[in-house]
Scaffold this active site. Structure first.
Site, PDB file in Angstrom:
ATOM      1  N   ASP A  53       0.441 -96.705  34.002  1.00  0.00           N
ATOM      2  CA  ASP A  53       0.345 -95.251  34.093  1.00  0.00           C
ATOM      3  C   ASP A  53       1.744 -94.654  34.186  1.00  0.00           C
ATOM      4  O   ASP A  53       2.696 -95.323  34.599  1.00  0.00           O
ATOM      5  CB  ASP A  53      -0.445 -94.839  35.348  1.00  0.00           C
ATOM      6  CG  ASP A  53      -1.886 -95.328  35.287  1.00  0.00           C
ATOM      7  OD1 ASP A  53      -2.389 -95.570  34.176  1.00  0.00           O
ATOM      8  OD2 ASP A  53      -2.492 -95.456  36.367  1.00  0.00           O
TER       9      ASP A  53
HETATM   10  N1  URA Z   1      -3.978 -99.882  37.439  1.00  0.00           N
HETATM   11  C1  URA Z   1      -3.726 -98.566  37.568  1.00  0.00           C
HETATM   12  O1  URA Z   1      -4.491 -97.828  38.173  1.00  0.00           O
HETATM   13  N2  URA Z   1      -2.612 -98.078  37.010  1.00  0.00           N
HETATM   14  C2  URA Z   1      -1.704 -98.836  36.349  1.00  0.00           C
HETATM   15  O2  URA Z   1      -0.687 -98.338  35.890  1.00  0.00           O
HETATM   16  C3  URA Z   1      -1.981-100.216  36.245  1.00  0.00           C
HETATM   17  C4  URA Z   1      -3.126-100.707  36.790  1.00  0.00           C
END
Ligand code: URA
Length: 232
Positions: A103
């Site tokens: 993310d």
């Molecule tokens: N899980 C998440 O919620 N975000 C990420 O960036 C990676 C795994």
């Protein structure tokens, strides 16, 4: 067979124009003979290519680890935000892409490559490649919550999450090891046990750990050892 200039670029000798200049300066030999033609055809793995007297090790594909900072998107192009590909501009490769996504507000280990096969293999749901996350929470994770994370939990998908490993560090921090990679999975799993993620960092993937000496936004090529681990 491939063109000599492409061979030298792929081996990280320099950009296409730098390679052309090296060829002009007669710095390259193939099987002991000076070759100055960029279009000369090389049999990779057979012909011995040297640059300034040193043998050139040929890599068709390249593999980097990036310590992704917050605020950068895991994409090759974005109209508004800086991308992880932008961060590797100086590598000399313009065909790199991230293996999977983190993310925008997640930090940590992202493997960057131009090897589409590898990406496919590492991300295949059947492969169950381990990913380890360091997680900080706004509120405490209970022992019951920890057990639910490990057992598998409903996050609104067809099936519950696969068994995971959840090790509490403090009441509000933990290491979470997942063998799958659903959209926002860590955040959704923690939400399902009543917790809000405040900070998220991936620290390992497929047996490769984030090099802690890499500054945020820094990258380096995977070592031979690391390459072996993910290419198996
Ligand atoms: N899980 C998440 O919620 N975000 C990420 O960036 C990676 C795994």
């Amino acid at each position: 067979m491939l063109r000599l200039d492409k061979f030298l670029c792929d081996a990280n000798i320099g950009s296409r124009s730098q390679v052309k200049a090296f060829l002009k300066k007669k710095a390259v030999k193939v099987n002991g003979e000076i070759i100055d033609k960029p279009e000369f055809k090389v049999k990779e793995g057979q012909d011995k290519v040297t640059f300034q007297g040193k043998e050139v090790e040929y890599h068709k594909y390249v593999y980097y680890m990036l310590n992704k900072p917050k605020g950068v998107v895991s994409a090759t192009k974005d109209n508004l935000c800086e991308t992880v590909t932008d961060l590797l501009k100086d590598s000399g490769y313009d065909d790199l892409f991230p293996v999977g996504r983190l993310d925008k507000d997640t930090e940590g280990l992202l493997i960057m490559t131009n090897d589409g096969e590898l990406a496919h293999r590492l991300l295949s749901p059947k492969k169950h490649v381990d990913k380890v996350y360091y997680v900080e929470l706004d509120n405490a994770l209970t022992e019951e919550g920890r057990r639910l994370l490990e057992a598998g939990i409903d996050i609104g998908e067809e099936k519950p999450t696969l068994p995971a490993k959840a090790e509490r560090i403090t009441e509000t921090s933990l290491y979470l090891t997942l063998r799958e990679g659903k959209y926002h999975q860590v955040k959704r799993m923690l939400k399902a046990v009543g917790c809000q993620v405040a900070y998220l960092k991936r620290i390992a993937m497929g047996g490769i750990s984030l090099d802690e000496s890499l500054p945020s936004g820094g990258y380096r090529e995977l070592t031979k050892e690391e390459r072996k681990r993910i290419l198996l």
